[in-house]
Scaffold this motif. Structure first.
Motif, mmCIF file in Angstrom:
data_model
loop_
_atom_site.group_PDB
_atom_site.id
_atom_site.type_symbol
_atom_site.label_atom_id
_atom_site.label_comp_id
_atom_site.label_asym_id
_atom_site.label_seq_id
_atom_site.Cartn_x
_atom_site.Cartn_y
_atom_site.Cartn_z
ATOM 1 N N PRO A 184 -3.512 6.133 -8.394
ATOM 2 C CA PRO A 184 -4.575 5.234 -7.914
ATOM 3 C C PRO A 184 -5.034 4.236 -8.980
ATOM 4 O O PRO A 184 -5.372 3.090 -8.647
ATOM 5 C CB PRO A 184 -5.695 6.202 -7.537
ATOM 6 N N LEU A 238 0.852 -1.187 0.000
ATOM 7 C CA LEU A 238 0.000 0.000 0.000
ATOM 8 C C LEU A 238 0.888 1.237 0.000
ATOM 9 O O LEU A 238 1.743 1.381 0.884
ATOM 10 C CB LEU A 238 -0.894 -0.009 1.235
ATOM 11 N N THR A 260 -3.657 0.624 -9.183
ATOM 12 C CA THR A 260 -4.066 -0.372 -8.205
ATOM 13 C C THR A 260 -4.521 -1.658 -8.889
ATOM 14 O O THR A 260 -5.233 -1.626 -9.887
ATOM 15 C CB THR A 260 -5.214 0.186 -7.338
ATOM 16 N N ILE A 307 -1.744 -1.412 -4.002
ATOM 17 C CA ILE A 307 -2.824 -0.465 -3.738
ATOM 18 C C ILE A 307 -2.218 0.923 -3.649
ATOM 19 O O ILE A 307 -1.299 1.150 -2.857
ATOM 20 C CB ILE A 307 -3.572 -0.800 -2.436
ATOM 21 N N VAL A 308 -2.730 1.825 -4.467
ATOM 22 C CA VAL A 308 -2.256 3.201 -4.461
ATOM 23 C C VAL A 308 -3.408 4.080 -3.992
ATOM 24 O O VAL A 308 -4.447 4.165 -4.654
ATOM 25 C CB VAL A 308 -1.778 3.642 -5.854
ATOM 26 N N SER A 309 -3.213 4.718 -2.871
ATOM 27 C CA SER A 309 -4.275 5.558 -2.323
ATOM 28 C C SER A 309 -4.066 7.009 -2.729
ATOM 29 O O SER A 309 -2.933 7.473 -2.879
ATOM 30 C CB SER A 309 -4.311 5.432 -0.806
ATOM 31 N N GLN A 313 -0.368 -7.881 -4.557
ATOM 32 C CA GLN A 313 -1.339 -6.790 -4.543
ATOM 33 C C GLN A 313 -0.632 -5.438 -4.435
ATOM 34 O O GLN A 313 0.250 -5.252 -3.594
ATOM 35 C CB GLN A 313 -2.287 -6.944 -3.353
#
Length: 116
Positions: free
Chosen positions: A87, A11, A90, A113-115, A111
């Motif tokens: 994002p 993340l 992701t 995940i780019v917030s 996985q």
């Protein structure tokens, strides 16, 4: 084992970087190409980057200039350096190894995940 094993996902925030690793014991004599693919939720798996045994590369337009694929033949390990993550990057990232007999070997994925 020939089946690749991916690592390095996680993340991160918008604009940050990650480096994915793809480890496979495939012999350099039979290795043909390595590719990174990703699958976002609800979408089909798509090619992100691919490198052939002679070093030729191709990238999805959406990652050109931000991602770099590479391979250490001595360590039989491939990499995907991902900079300026967005994002929309992701998804689950998969490594595929292609041999010269036409066989494809997929990893289990890692996985990302780019917030925002």
């Amino acid at each position: 084992q020939v089946q690749p094993v991916e690592s390095g996902g996680g993340l991160v925030q918008d604009g940050e970087s990650l480096r994915l690793t793809c480890a496979s014991s495939i012999s350099s004599f039979i290795f043909n190409a390595m590719g990174w693919y990703r699958q976002a939720p609800g979408k089909q798996r798509e090619l992100v980057a691919r490198m052939t045994r002679n070093g030729s590369t191709n990238y999805a337009d959406s990652v050109k200039g931000r991602f770099t694929i590479s391979r250490d033949n001595t360590r039989k390990t491939g990499f995907l350096q991902m900079n300026s993550l967005k994002p929309e990057d992701t998804g689950v990232y998969y490594c595929k190894i292609e041999d010269q007999l036409g066989n494809n070997y997929w990893g289990q994925g890692t996985q990302v995940i780019v917030s925002s």
